[in-house]
Design a protein around this motif. Structure first.
Motif, PDB file in Angstrom:
ATOM      1  N   UNK A 118       0.086   9.381  -0.940  1.00  0.00           N
ATOM      2  CA  UNK A 118      -0.968   9.571  -1.335  1.00  0.00           C
ATOM      3  C   UNK A 118      -1.289   8.965  -3.006  1.00  0.00           C
ATOM      4  N   UNK A 119      -0.465   8.733  -4.162  1.00  0.00           N
ATOM      5  CA  UNK A 119      -0.382   8.910  -5.239  1.00  0.00           C
ATOM      6  C   UNK A 119      -0.388   7.086  -5.680  1.00  0.00           C
ATOM      7  N   UNK A 120       0.763   7.078  -4.224  1.00  0.00           N
ATOM      8  CA  UNK A 120       0.727   5.751  -4.333  1.00  0.00           C
ATOM      9  C   UNK A 120      -0.254   4.954  -3.922  1.00  0.00           C
ATOM     10  N   UNK A 121      -0.672   5.534  -3.214  1.00  0.00           N
ATOM     11  CA  UNK A 121      -2.011   4.370  -2.418  1.00  0.00           C
ATOM     12  C   UNK A 121      -3.274   4.276  -3.730  1.00  0.00           C
ATOM     13  N   UNK A 122      -3.006   5.918  -4.599  1.00  0.00           N
ATOM     14  CA  UNK A 122      -4.052   5.585  -5.638  1.00  0.00           C
ATOM     15  C   UNK A 122      -3.758   4.658  -6.675  1.00  0.00           C
ATOM     16  N   UNK A 123      -2.265   4.611  -6.905  1.00  0.00           N
ATOM     17  CA  UNK A 123      -1.771   3.025  -8.097  1.00  0.00           C
ATOM     18  C   UNK A 123      -2.314   2.254  -7.299  1.00  0.00           C
ATOM     19  N   UNK A 124      -2.332   2.206  -6.493  1.00  0.00           N
ATOM     20  CA  UNK A 124      -2.683   0.574  -5.930  1.00  0.00           C
ATOM     21  C   UNK A 124      -3.999   0.587  -5.418  1.00  0.00           C
ATOM     22  N   UNK A 125      -4.552   1.193  -5.214  1.00  0.00           N
ATOM     23  CA  UNK A 125      -6.358   1.623  -5.825  1.00  0.00           C
ATOM     24  C   UNK A 125      -6.190   0.358  -6.863  1.00  0.00           C
ATOM     25  N   UNK A 126      -6.601   2.144  -7.816  1.00  0.00           N
ATOM     26  CA  UNK A 126      -7.242   1.552  -8.373  1.00  0.00           C
ATOM     27  C   UNK A 126      -6.116   0.230  -9.794  1.00  0.00           C
ATOM     28  N   UNK A 127      -5.340   0.152  -9.444  1.00  0.00           N
ATOM     29  CA  UNK A 127      -4.680  -1.805  -9.127  1.00  0.00           C
ATOM     30  C   UNK A 127      -5.430  -2.297  -9.293  1.00  0.00           C
ATOM     31  N   UNK A 128      -6.256  -2.323  -8.071  1.00  0.00           N
ATOM     32  CA  UNK A 128      -6.733  -3.450  -6.994  1.00  0.00           C
ATOM     33  C   UNK A 128      -8.559  -3.298  -7.383  1.00  0.00           C
ATOM     34  N   UNK A 164      -2.181  -2.987   0.688  1.00  0.00           N
ATOM     35  CA  UNK A 164      -0.360  -1.826   0.164  1.00  0.00           C
ATOM     36  C   UNK A 164      -1.320  -0.398   0.401  1.00  0.00           C
ATOM     37  N   UNK A 165      -2.332  -0.035  -0.356  1.00  0.00           N
ATOM     38  CA  UNK A 165      -3.010   1.451   0.007  1.00  0.00           C
ATOM     39  C   UNK A 165      -3.379   1.422   0.832  1.00  0.00           C
ATOM     40  N   UNK A 166      -3.813   1.127   1.622  1.00  0.00           N
ATOM     41  CA  UNK A 166      -4.409   1.311   3.162  1.00  0.00           C
ATOM     42  C   UNK A 166      -3.205   2.044   4.390  1.00  0.00           C
TER      43      UNK A 166
END
Length: 319
Positions: A118-128, A164-166
């Protein structure tokens, strides 16, 4: 002669009205073209699908957010990335990558796989999301959902990070059904709908609310989930938007003491309320709500951009 021409034109106009698609027919036609990965719209919208409500400490209950921990707390690096984005403090790709890799490192240090994903998904989301900071909300006016052949991408790179986040959220959900997994998944799909083509919107748009409803079913206090349940009605193109009812629902969320509204959640709600007024051409009310974002993030890019757009339209300028 002129009178005959006018009558003929009127007849053609009335004929077009009589034989044009109704709003409901258009909705049915568009939904029928959606690729729902083998699921019907009804199945996707079943909010309790796959949820073990008995296993969730807050399922179906209203408790003050301070009374229990959230599903996956943000890491400090994740908070820093979120705040830097909404505060417009990321000015180049080097800074963006600095926040991103710090967030990933903090995620990988977490003790359990579910929280890591989940924390990795948040990082990918905010990068996008950071890549798409210049995304123009007024471009949503131009989306033609009837044109499923469109292949123009707003931003391929941002979309790849939302993908990636998905994927990470889906992996987390295989471990256990958690509120933050569902709300983060809904958020990533939602932004992917702006990053990708109309065909993607048709195939995945319904999944935003469906996953958000699952998040709320597990944890009523999930502010992001509550927002994502409503956001589709505020931002969807005609004929799917419901401006007045979504605005009322967003105001109720802001007033509900049982919902955890963090700063990032509040600015999203303010922006959505402002957008509903913008769509109704209620310029002053729209500006009022976008200016409320400055109380949270004085340099917020979206608020500044939208206020400039609205002021130009008030002055009769085209943009």
């Amino acid at each position: 002669m002129a009178k005959k021409i006018m009558l003929a034109a009127l007849a053609l106009f009335m004929g077009a009205l009589l034989f044009s698609e109704s709003e409901e027919e258009m909705k049915k036609r568009i939904l029928s073209t959606a690729d729902l990965s083998g699921e019907s719209a009804a199945e996707i919208m079943a909010a309790d699908d796959g949820i073990d409500k008995g296993a969730a400490s807050n399922a179906g209950q209203k408790r003050l957010p301070s009374e229990f921990p959230r599903d996956v707390p943000y890491t400090q690096a994740g908070i820093d990335f979120c705040e830097a984005h909404y505060g417009h403090k990321i000015f180049n790709d080097m800074a963006r990558k600095g926040f991103y890799y710090a967030s990933l490192d903090a995620a990988k240090a977490l003790p359990d796989e579910y929280s890591r994903l989940i924390s990795m998904a948040r990082a990918d989301y905010y990068y996008g999301l950071s890549i798409m900071e210049s995304f123009d909300l007024t471009s949503l006016d131009k989306i033609d959902l009837g044109d499923s052949s469109s292949s123009a991408n707003i931003n391929d790179t941002a979309g790849s990070y939302f993908d990636k986040a998905i994927d990470e959220c889906k992996q987390a959900l295989e471990i256990r059904k958690g509120s933050d997994a569902y709300s983060t998944l809904a958020q990533a799909i939602s932004m992917n709908c702006t990053a990708k083509n109309v065909a993607y919107v048709l195939g995945n748009g319904l999944k935003v609310r469906a996953n958000a409803k699952k998040a709320v079913a597990l944890d009523y206090s999930n502010g992001l989930g509550q927002f994502m349940v409503i956001a589709q009605d505020a931002y969807a193109p005609w004929p799917f938007c419901k401006l007045r009812s979504s605005r009322k629902a967003l105001l109720r969320v802001l007033d509900d003491k049982y919902i955890r509204i963090e700063r990032a959640d509040a600015q999203m709600i303010y922006a959505a309320i402002g957008y509903t007024f913008y769509k109704q051409k209620k310029w002053d009310k729209a500006i009022e709500w976008y200016k409320k974002i400055f109380e949270l993030y004085p340099q917020n890019y979206t608020a500044r951009q939208m206020i400039k757009k609205i002021e130009d339209r008030k002055a009769g300028k085209k943009n």
